[in-house]
Design a protein around this motif. Sequence first.
Motif, PDB file in Angstrom:
ATOM      1  N   ASN A 193      23.694  24.782 -43.200  1.00  0.00           N
ATOM      2  CA  ASN A 193      24.158  23.398 -43.090  1.00  0.00           C
ATOM      3  C   ASN A 193      23.192  22.557 -42.257  1.00  0.00           C
ATOM      4  O   ASN A 193      22.891  21.403 -42.600  1.00  0.00           O
ATOM      5  CB  ASN A 193      25.549  23.362 -42.464  1.00  0.00           C
ATOM      6  CG  ASN A 193      26.618  23.901 -43.389  1.00  0.00           C
ATOM      7  OD1 ASN A 193      26.432  23.899 -44.614  1.00  0.00           O
ATOM      8  ND2 ASN A 193      27.716  24.371 -42.830  1.00  0.00           N
ATOM      9  N   LEU A 194      22.714  23.183 -41.179  1.00  0.00           N
ATOM     10  CA  LEU A 194      21.749  22.470 -40.342  1.00  0.00           C
ATOM     11  C   LEU A 194      20.454  22.227 -41.111  1.00  0.00           C
ATOM     12  O   LEU A 194      19.839  21.147 -41.002  1.00  0.00           O
ATOM     13  CB  LEU A 194      21.475  23.270 -39.066  1.00  0.00           C
ATOM     14  CG  LEU A 194      20.476  22.669 -38.074  1.00  0.00           C
ATOM     15  CD1 LEU A 194      20.881  21.254 -37.667  1.00  0.00           C
ATOM     16  CD2 LEU A 194      20.326  23.570 -36.856  1.00  0.00           C
ATOM     17  N   LEU A 195      20.025  23.205 -41.905  1.00  0.00           N
ATOM     18  CA  LEU A 195      18.802  23.040 -42.689  1.00  0.00           C
ATOM     19  C   LEU A 195      18.959  21.893 -43.691  1.00  0.00           C
ATOM     20  O   LEU A 195      18.038  21.082 -43.867  1.00  0.00           O
ATOM     21  CB  LEU A 195      18.478  24.338 -43.419  1.00  0.00           C
ATOM     22  CG  LEU A 195      17.279  24.274 -44.383  1.00  0.00           C
ATOM     23  CD1 LEU A 195      15.996  23.922 -43.634  1.00  0.00           C
ATOM     24  CD2 LEU A 195      17.129  25.591 -45.154  1.00  0.00           C
ATOM     25  N   THR A 196      20.118  21.847 -44.337  1.00  0.00           N
ATOM     26  CA  THR A 196      20.353  20.767 -45.303  1.00  0.00           C
ATOM     27  C   THR A 196      20.244  19.401 -44.626  1.00  0.00           C
ATOM     28  O   THR A 196      19.648  18.450 -45.176  1.00  0.00           O
ATOM     29  CB  THR A 196      21.734  20.931 -45.944  1.00  0.00           C
ATOM     30  OG1 THR A 196      21.803  22.205 -46.598  1.00  0.00           O
ATOM     31  CG2 THR A 196      22.002  19.831 -46.965  1.00  0.00           C
ATOM     32  N   GLY A 200      17.296  16.448 -45.200  1.00  0.00           N
ATOM     33  CA  GLY A 200      17.587  15.047 -45.486  1.00  0.00           C
ATOM     34  C   GLY A 200      16.877  14.111 -44.528  1.00  0.00           C
ATOM     35  O   GLY A 200      16.329  13.066 -44.947  1.00  0.00           O
ATOM     36  N   GLU A 201      16.863  14.489 -43.237  1.00  0.00           N
ATOM     37  CA  GLU A 201      16.174  13.662 -42.244  1.00  0.00           C
ATOM     38  C   GLU A 201      14.666  13.657 -42.495  1.00  0.00           C
ATOM     39  O   GLU A 201      13.988  12.634 -42.309  1.00  0.00           O
ATOM     40  CB  GLU A 201      16.484  14.159 -40.836  1.00  0.00           C
ATOM     41  CG  GLU A 201      17.939  13.962 -40.433  1.00  0.00           C
ATOM     42  CD  GLU A 201      18.224  14.475 -39.035  1.00  0.00           C
ATOM     43  OE1 GLU A 201      17.343  15.150 -38.455  1.00  0.00           O
ATOM     44  OE2 GLU A 201      19.331  14.231 -38.523  1.00  0.00           O
ATOM     45  N   ILE A 207      12.082  12.993 -39.194  1.00  0.00           N
ATOM     46  CA  ILE A 207      11.588  14.144 -38.421  1.00  0.00           C
ATOM     47  C   ILE A 207      10.389  14.729 -39.143  1.00  0.00           C
ATOM     48  O   ILE A 207      10.223  14.547 -40.358  1.00  0.00           O
ATOM     49  CB  ILE A 207      12.673  15.229 -38.250  1.00  0.00           C
ATOM     50  CG1 ILE A 207      13.135  15.738 -39.624  1.00  0.00           C
ATOM     51  CG2 ILE A 207      13.846  14.714 -37.418  1.00  0.00           C
ATOM     52  CD1 ILE A 207      14.054  16.919 -39.544  1.00  0.00           C
ATOM     53  N   PRO A 208       9.548  15.455 -38.423  1.00  0.00           N
ATOM     54  CA  PRO A 208       8.395  16.089 -39.074  1.00  0.00           C
ATOM     55  C   PRO A 208       8.828  17.334 -39.867  1.00  0.00           C
ATOM     56  O   PRO A 208       9.915  17.887 -39.666  1.00  0.00           O
ATOM     57  CB  PRO A 208       7.493  16.465 -37.908  1.00  0.00           C
ATOM     58  CG  PRO A 208       8.408  16.638 -36.758  1.00  0.00           C
ATOM     59  CD  PRO A 208       9.509  15.621 -36.952  1.00  0.00           C
ATOM     60  N   GLU A 209       7.948  17.795 -40.744  1.00  0.00           N
ATOM     61  CA  GLU A 209       8.236  18.978 -41.565  1.00  0.00           C
ATOM     62  C   GLU A 209       8.372  20.232 -40.725  1.00  0.00           C
ATOM     63  O   GLU A 209       9.049  21.188 -41.121  1.00  0.00           O
ATOM     64  CB  GLU A 209       7.133  19.149 -42.612  1.00  0.00           C
ATOM     65  CG  GLU A 209       7.407  20.270 -43.610  1.00  0.00           C
ATOM     66  CD  GLU A 209       6.295  20.432 -44.622  1.00  0.00           C
ATOM     67  OE1 GLU A 209       6.492  21.196 -45.573  1.00  0.00           O
ATOM     68  OE2 GLU A 209       5.219  19.815 -44.440  1.00  0.00           O
ATOM     69  N   LEU A 210       7.745  20.244 -39.563  1.00  0.00           N
ATOM     70  CA  LEU A 210       7.806  21.426 -38.690  1.00  0.00           C
ATOM     71  C   LEU A 210       9.248  21.808 -38.376  1.00  0.00           C
ATOM     72  O   LEU A 210       9.592  22.997 -38.349  1.00  0.00           O
ATOM     73  CB  LEU A 210       7.034  21.160 -37.395  1.00  0.00           C
ATOM     74  CG  LEU A 210       7.073  22.280 -36.346  1.00  0.00           C
ATOM     75  CD1 LEU A 210       6.454  23.563 -36.917  1.00  0.00           C
ATOM     76  CD2 LEU A 210       6.362  21.860 -35.071  1.00  0.00           C
ATOM     77  N   ASN A 211      10.115  20.814 -38.149  1.00  0.00           N
ATOM     78  CA  ASN A 211      11.519  21.099 -37.841  1.00  0.00           C
ATOM     79  C   ASN A 211      12.201  21.828 -39.003  1.00  0.00           C
ATOM     80  O   ASN A 211      12.991  22.744 -38.808  1.00  0.00           O
ATOM     81  CB  ASN A 211      12.258  19.795 -37.539  1.00  0.00           C
ATOM     82  CG  ASN A 211      11.776  19.148 -36.257  1.00  0.00           C
ATOM     83  OD1 ASN A 211      10.693  19.431 -35.785  1.00  0.00           O
ATOM     84  ND2 ASN A 211      12.590  18.261 -35.697  1.00  0.00           N
ATOM     85  N   VAL A 212      11.865  21.408 -40.210  1.00  0.00           N
ATOM     86  CA  VAL A 212      12.452  22.045 -41.391  1.00  0.00           C
ATOM     87  C   VAL A 212      11.957  23.484 -41.526  1.00  0.00           C
ATOM     88  O   VAL A 212      12.739  24.415 -41.797  1.00  0.00           O
ATOM     89  CB  VAL A 212      12.111  21.237 -42.659  1.00  0.00           C
ATOM     90  CG1 VAL A 212      12.633  21.948 -43.909  1.00  0.00           C
ATOM     91  CG2 VAL A 212      12.691  19.835 -42.573  1.00  0.00           C
ATOM     92  N   THR A 419      23.216  16.806 -35.947  1.00  0.00           N
ATOM     93  CA  THR A 419      22.350  17.958 -35.678  1.00  0.00           C
ATOM     94  C   THR A 419      22.808  18.699 -34.424  1.00  0.00           C
ATOM     95  O   THR A 419      22.802  19.946 -34.384  1.00  0.00           O
ATOM     96  CB  THR A 419      20.898  17.490 -35.497  1.00  0.00           C
ATOM     97  OG1 THR A 419      20.479  16.778 -36.654  1.00  0.00           O
ATOM     98  CG2 THR A 419      19.975  18.676 -35.258  1.00  0.00           C
ATOM     99  N   THR A 420      23.211  17.970 -33.439  1.00  0.00           N
ATOM    100  CA  THR A 420      23.706  18.590 -32.199  1.00  0.00           C
ATOM    101  C   THR A 420      24.959  19.411 -32.470  1.00  0.00           C
ATOM    102  O   THR A 420      25.139  20.506 -31.923  1.00  0.00           O
ATOM    103  CB  THR A 420      23.998  17.503 -31.155  1.00  0.00           C
ATOM    104  OG1 THR A 420      22.817  16.750 -30.922  1.00  0.00           O
ATOM    105  CG2 THR A 420      24.487  18.117 -29.856  1.00  0.00           C
ATOM    106  N   VAL A 421      25.830  18.902 -33.333  1.00  0.00           N
ATOM    107  CA  VAL A 421      27.064  19.612 -33.673  1.00  0.00           C
ATOM    108  C   VAL A 421      26.743  20.929 -34.388  1.00  0.00           C
ATOM    109  O   VAL A 421      27.300  21.993 -34.066  1.00  0.00           O
ATOM    110  CB  VAL A 421      27.966  18.739 -34.552  1.00  0.00           C
ATOM    111  CG1 VAL A 421      29.221  19.509 -34.972  1.00  0.00           C
ATOM    112  CG2 VAL A 421      28.357  17.470 -33.814  1.00  0.00           C
ATOM    113  N   LEU A 422      25.858  20.868 -35.371  1.00  0.00           N
ATOM    114  CA  LEU A 422      25.515  22.075 -36.126  1.00  0.00           C
ATOM    115  C   LEU A 422      24.806  23.108 -35.251  1.00  0.00           C
ATOM    116  O   LEU A 422      25.014  24.320 -35.398  1.00  0.00           O
ATOM    117  CB  LEU A 422      24.648  21.703 -37.325  1.00  0.00           C
ATOM    118  CG  LEU A 422      25.355  20.890 -38.413  1.00  0.00           C
ATOM    119  CD1 LEU A 422      24.373  20.528 -39.523  1.00  0.00           C
ATOM    120  CD2 LEU A 422      26.532  21.658 -38.988  1.00  0.00           C
TER     121      LEU A 422
END
Length: 455
Positions: A193-196, A200-201, A207-212, A419-422
């Motif tokens: 869920n966090l990845l999804t 989207g972000e 956000i940069p691709e690094l986060n994904v 994001t903080t919730v997930l």
Amino acid sequence: MNHKALLLLLALAACAPPLPKPDTDVAVQAYLPGEGVAASPVPEAWWTIFGNSSLNALEAKGQAANPDVGQAAQNLAAAAQNAVAANGAFLPQIGLNPAGSPALSRQSYPTGPNSSPPYTIYALTGQISYDPGLFGARHYTFENGQALTEYHAAELDAARQSVAGNIAAAAIGLAGAQAQIATTQDIIAAEQNLLTLLQGEYADGAIPELNVLQQQGVILAAQATLPPLQNQAQAQRDRLAILTGTLPADFTDPGITLDQLVLPAKIPMLLPSAYLANRPDIRAARAQVAAQNAALGVAVAHLYPDVSLTASGGYAAGTLGALFNTSSALWTLAGNLLVPLYEGGELHAHKKAAQAELAAALYAYRGAVLGAFGQAADALSAVQTGQTTLARAQAAARTADAAYNLAAAQYQLGAVDYTTVLTAQANAAQAALTQTQARTNLLLAIASLQAAMAK
């Protein structure tokens, strides 16, 4: 042989050369390391402390169908009969014509050409023999058979306790593996869920691709832990099948879940060594010492003279009609004395071998005692560590749940992003996994401790 000689013979039969008693005492004053609740007697069906009927059914099936238990039971039956046979050799032996001829014999005796006609003798004879077992031979033979029977009885108890401990460990291990699989799947779902959300972000350029990529790595790492857990669960199922005498393909999963296994309210932290003195493995080792000590007594007895008595009697006559007349009765009484003078060193070598085997049995007994203390000490330490670890894991899980609930509440107020919730949800799931592992380990440690204390 007159009555005085017979009385002397019987007295010698009870005269066993004195042998020092081997020291097989376990110091009952010693306590194993630990602080807290003192140990209480372990019930015979100690696995019932977990309060699970499915586990109880597995244990009952294992005791009834496990091949090791069955083999040990037959070994005990054989040892008991061998003891009866060994002792029976020193009781009077009665038989008809033990030399092998028919009980009622007819023998024709020819005569020379110039003498009377051939004649026939009819005979019915029997024999009684008795070996009094002089100089302790009978006494130590009886002790040896009794000790070997006790040894196999202890081995049967050891087999039963081993099966009980292994079934409990396998059932707990299976429940723990299944719980970890379920929790890991929850973690993967939360991370997915966090990845999804991150994808989207990233698509929005926030956000940069690094986060994904980092989040994808987290998911892949979590997914990599699933196959070993699934393999572990299958291995425990197969282990339960074998322990309960069932082919793995025919075994039905008992469906025991981790939360169905009760943690005992009071777990012993102090264990007097008196509780270990009657463990099956220690009793078996002690009986083996007694058996070897008796074997030494037999070897010593063989160094002394041996006497056997034989009486035979019956009837013999020239015609069948006169066979059972009083005048046809016959009897003989004989005694055989064997005094060992020179036997090429055989008897003394047997004695020395028996002494060495007794010494080896004593070493094995001391090894069993040390092993029992080591196993119990390890189990106590594992329980102590497991209690501390579980308490901390439970506290961490409560904290992670509180953080997740707070993040969810703040998100509804708009104070934090989703994001903080997930992230908080994934952390809570990871804390739950750690708690599951800690509970599994503590249950295993308790089962090991109970098995170590079982008699």
